[in-house]
Design an enzyme around this catalytic site. Structure first.
Site, PDB file in Angstrom:
ATOM      1  N   SER A 208     -14.258 124.938 112.632  1.00  0.00           N
ATOM      2  CA  SER A 208     -12.890 125.221 113.071  1.00  0.00           C
ATOM      3  C   SER A 208     -11.917 124.975 111.923  1.00  0.00           C
ATOM      4  O   SER A 208     -12.330 124.928 110.765  1.00  0.00           O
ATOM      5  CB  SER A 208     -12.539 124.378 114.286  1.00  0.00           C
ATOM      6  OG  SER A 208     -11.324 124.819 114.847  1.00  0.00           O
ATOM      7  N   ASN A 209     -10.657 124.823 112.205  1.00  0.00           N
ATOM      8  CA  ASN A 209      -9.656 124.548 111.171  1.00  0.00           C
ATOM      9  C   ASN A 209      -8.561 123.665 111.746  1.00  0.00           C
ATOM     10  O   ASN A 209      -8.595 123.310 112.919  1.00  0.00           O
ATOM     11  CB  ASN A 209      -9.091 125.866 110.625  1.00  0.00           C
ATOM     12  CG  ASN A 209      -8.481 126.684 111.745  1.00  0.00           C
ATOM     13  OD1 ASN A 209      -7.459 126.318 112.304  1.00  0.00           O
ATOM     14  ND2 ASN A 209      -9.132 127.791 112.093  1.00  0.00           N
ATOM     15  N   ARG A 210      -7.577 123.333 110.902  1.00  0.00           N
ATOM     16  CA  ARG A 210      -6.611 122.300 111.301  1.00  0.00           C
ATOM     17  C   ARG A 210      -5.377 122.845 112.000  1.00  0.00           C
ATOM     18  O   ARG A 210      -4.389 122.145 112.149  1.00  0.00           O
ATOM     19  CB  ARG A 210      -6.212 121.494 110.067  1.00  0.00           C
ATOM     20  CG  ARG A 210      -7.342 120.583 109.598  1.00  0.00           C
ATOM     21  CD  ARG A 210      -7.058 119.987 108.242  1.00  0.00           C
ATOM     22  NE  ARG A 210      -5.720 119.426 108.159  1.00  0.00           N
ATOM     23  CZ  ARG A 210      -5.054 119.255 107.039  1.00  0.00           C
ATOM     24  NH1 ARG A 210      -5.583 119.643 105.892  1.00  0.00           N
ATOM     25  NH2 ARG A 210      -3.860 118.725 107.044  1.00  0.00           N
ATOM     26  N   ALA A 275      -4.993 130.780 113.926  1.00  0.00           N
ATOM     27  CA  ALA A 275      -5.824 130.664 112.728  1.00  0.00           C
ATOM     28  C   ALA A 275      -7.242 131.040 113.161  1.00  0.00           C
ATOM     29  O   ALA A 275      -8.051 130.182 113.541  1.00  0.00           O
ATOM     30  CB  ALA A 275      -5.766 129.241 112.193  1.00  0.00           C
TER      31      ALA A 275
END
Ligand code: CTP
Length: 394
Positions: A208-210, A275
């Protein structure tokens, strides 16, 4: 946006910032509003009700039992108000409002409110960040409360931190924006994607991402306030879901693409703040991968580019498209490249270091006719600036 002839109830809580409520009343009046003031008993220890009465020409309401106010003064005030502003909103006031208490004049008025409510919190940083306070803020947000501040700055005890009340001019600006936004998106159907996507590796791990989702949630709420009918397609976030918005919760890029596809026929504008993970594991394992050698690799396959797929549709067959470009360098150049490659109508380009997980940000709007570099501002304010541009693209 103007406050001319708007009827505003200012509710004053008991904190040192109550002295700024006097200036807030003046500021609202300067902008043409009619103001009435209601105060908690502890607010009266910080500022005299006579001051408020003198400024507004109406008795400041401080007591539900005051024989001067026949009938139910809190009901009358709430009915009269086009908007209610609580400044300062102390931790105690937030806690009681979050639970529907109605045992003083301010809370009873709030409990009857049928209009937008804006709160300007003021407290010590530790109180602001306390888990219980954050729960109350979240609960009030879910109930539709809008916020002005708090901001970073000097606090009452001489330290600096988050928790200072926004200045009266900022509170009045927020009120104009949050409560009286122009209904220029009435009848417009806006779809906003937000948050990260999660791509499963096995039943316990994912890529995943932030992304926090804050920008997308701010856009959804701002579009709602301007009269749009809003669908929010969101990956997993920690944020309370905005009230008055149809929300579809998804997990993966493929699920997000499907949810957007399902809503597309009834959509005039798509704003892609999500995102979206560019790649996903070629195969999500059905049982937990066990540790083996010193290195390991996971084969990834490309996810569809949702924005580019929408951009490839024939003009007239597709909604207005707004994309985001979060970059670590050459922000505007990459933003322009994405505008062209994905055939978007507008790209909001910002730097990863000022955007991720924060409430404020700084962005450049990259459009077909040039760039507009914006100063630092809250995500909610940026949301309105983006929607101003969207109005011009419809
Ligand atoms: N986007 C999308 N689908 C993807 C990847 C991105 O719809 N699979 C959208 C994002 O929501 C955003 C815009 O495209 O509005 C730009 O996303 P970004 O991640 O900055 O760009 P990428 O095309 O992924 O390029 P790169 O990661 O190489 O910078």
């Amino acid at each position: 946006m103007t406050l001319r002839d708007k009827q505003i109830v200012v509710g004053v809580g008991g904190g040192i910032a109550a002295f700024k409520a006097v200036e807030l009343v003046r500021e609202l009046q300067r902008r043409g509003a009619k103001v009435r003031v209601v105060m908690t008993p502890s607010a009266c220890r910080f500022v005299g009700p006579i001051t408020m009465t003198g400024l507004t020409g109406q008795p400041a309401v401080t007591d539900l039992w005051d024989p001067k106010h026949p009938g139910e003064i809190h009901v009358e005030l709430a009915h009269w108000a086009h908007a209610i502003v609580i400044a300062p909103a102390t931790a105690n006031l937030l806690a009681r409002a979050a639970h529907g208490f109605a045992d003083d004049a301010v809370l009873a008025t709030l409990a009857c409110a049928g209009c937008p409510v804006l709160m300007a919190p003021a407290m010590h940083e530790r109180m602001w960040r306390a888990a219980a306070n954050q729960r109350n803020v979240e609960r009030l947000t879910q109930d539709g409360v809008r916020w002005a501040g708090p901001v970073q700055g000097a606090l009452a005890n001489g330290t600096t931190g988050m928790g200072r009340m926004a200045e009266p001019v900022q509170i009045a600006d927020a009120l104009e924006r949050e409560a009286f936004a122009p209904p220029d998106l009435a009848k417009v159907r806006v779809l906003v994607s937000a948050g990260p996507t999660l791509e499963d590796i096995d039943p316990v791990r994912f890529i995943s991402n932030r992304s926090s989702g804050r920008m997308g949630y701010a856009l959804a709420a701002a579009a709602r306030d301007r009269g749009a009918s809003v669908t929010l397609v969101t990956g997993p976030t920690q944020l309370p879901l905005p009230a008055g918005v149809q929300t579809v919760q998804v997990r993966t890029a493929l699920e997000m693409q499907q949810a957007i596809h399902n809503a597309l026929r009834k959509t005039d504008v798509v704003i892609m703040t999500a995102a979206v993970a560019d790649y996903r594991p070629a195969q999500a394992k059905t049982s937990k991968i066990k540790k083996q050698g010193e290195t390991m690799s996971i084969e990834l396959v490309k996810n569809p580019d949702i924005l580019a797929t929408l951009g490839a549709k024939r003009k007239g067959k597709r909604p207005v498209l707004v994309g985001f470009a979060m970059e670590t360098n050459d922000v505007v150049a990459y933003g322009r490249k994405k505008l062209v490659q994905k055939k978007a109508d507008l790209i909001v380009a910002n730097e990863a270091s000022v955007g991720f997980g924060r409430d404020d940000t700084q962005a450049t709007l990259v459009g077909k006719r040039g760039d507009e570099a914006l100063p630092p501002m809250s995500k909610r304010e940026l949301a309105h600036r983006i929607l101003d541009r969207v109005c011009g693209l419809l």
